[in-house]
Scaffold this active site. Sequence first.
Site, PDB file in Angstrom:
ATOM      1  N   SER A 165     -12.473   3.206  -1.383  1.00 62.49           N
ATOM      2  CA  SER A 165     -12.145   4.090  -2.221  1.00 62.49           C
ATOM      3  C   SER A 165     -11.907   3.809  -3.549  1.00 62.49           C
ATOM      4  O   SER A 165     -11.959   4.579  -4.429  1.00 62.49           O
ATOM      5  CB  SER A 165     -11.172   4.947  -1.599  1.00 62.49           C
ATOM      6  OG  SER A 165      -9.881   4.210  -1.186  1.00 62.49           O
ATOM      7  N   HIS A 192     -10.582  -5.992  -2.536  1.00 65.67           N
ATOM      8  CA  HIS A 192      -9.162  -6.158  -1.965  1.00 65.67           C
ATOM      9  C   HIS A 192      -8.929  -6.409  -0.494  1.00 65.67           C
ATOM     10  O   HIS A 192      -9.792  -6.080   0.099  1.00 65.67           O
ATOM     11  CB  HIS A 192      -8.353  -5.064  -2.392  1.00 65.67           C
ATOM     12  CG  HIS A 192      -8.884  -3.645  -2.062  1.00 65.67           C
ATOM     13  ND1 HIS A 192     -10.056  -3.039  -2.517  1.00 65.67           N
ATOM     14  CD2 HIS A 192      -8.636  -2.856  -0.971  1.00 65.67           C
ATOM     15  CE1 HIS A 192     -10.233  -1.822  -1.623  1.00 65.67           C
ATOM     16  NE2 HIS A 192      -9.472  -1.782  -0.828  1.00 65.67           N
ATOM     17  N   ASP A 239       0.878  -1.183   0.003  1.00 66.30           N
ATOM     18  CA  ASP A 239       0.081  -0.022  -0.014  1.00 66.30           C
ATOM     19  C   ASP A 239       0.823   1.140  -0.013  1.00 66.30           C
ATOM     20  O   ASP A 239       1.834   1.340   0.555  1.00 66.30           O
ATOM     21  CB  ASP A 239      -0.906  -0.096   1.235  1.00 66.30           C
ATOM     22  CG  ASP A 239      -2.057   0.881   1.067  1.00 66.30           C
ATOM     23  OD1 ASP A 239      -1.727   2.095   0.869  1.00 66.30           O
ATOM     24  OD2 ASP A 239      -3.231   0.423   1.057  1.00 66.30           O
ATOM     25  N   ILE A 240       0.618   2.269  -0.748  1.00 71.13           N
ATOM     26  CA  ILE A 240       1.233   3.494  -0.723  1.00 71.13           C
ATOM     27  C   ILE A 240       1.086   4.440   0.410  1.00 71.13           C
ATOM     28  O   ILE A 240       2.065   5.478   0.465  1.00 71.13           O
ATOM     29  CB  ILE A 240       1.102   4.121  -2.283  1.00 71.13           C
ATOM     30  CG1 ILE A 240      -0.243   4.622  -2.458  1.00 71.13           C
ATOM     31  CG2 ILE A 240       1.701   3.426  -3.226  1.00 71.13           C
ATOM     32  CD1 ILE A 240      -0.554   5.773  -3.533  1.00 71.13           C
TER      33      ILE A 240
END
Length: 113
Positions: A94, A99, A29-30
């Site tokens: 979002s 996921h 994850d960023i």
Amino acid sequence: MACLFCEIAAGRRPSRTAYTDDRIYAFHDIHPQAPTHILVVPRKHIPSLVDLEPDDDALLGALVRTGRDLAREHGLAERGFRLVWNCGDDAGYSVHHIHLHVLGGRQLGWPPG
């Protein structure tokens, strides 16, 4: 508008790969919420958990097993980790592509949120 996670899984957007096969793509994850925060996504576009069909059962199991395996590979199995599915706006959903979040590497509070 193209699905961000479909674009990432297809290699058209940059990501830091954690796992890949013909059905699943996992990446870091960023905006991590824990020292280890990996997203596990199916290559098949499924917008939401409410859109799952009976034919998706094996894929869902493979996503969970992949999450577990990634937790093991990242040294989280002994102390603990969390696998999280979000669904809908109130859950902070979002990107409309199912996921699984793999979270760990620190004490995780309860309740979440």
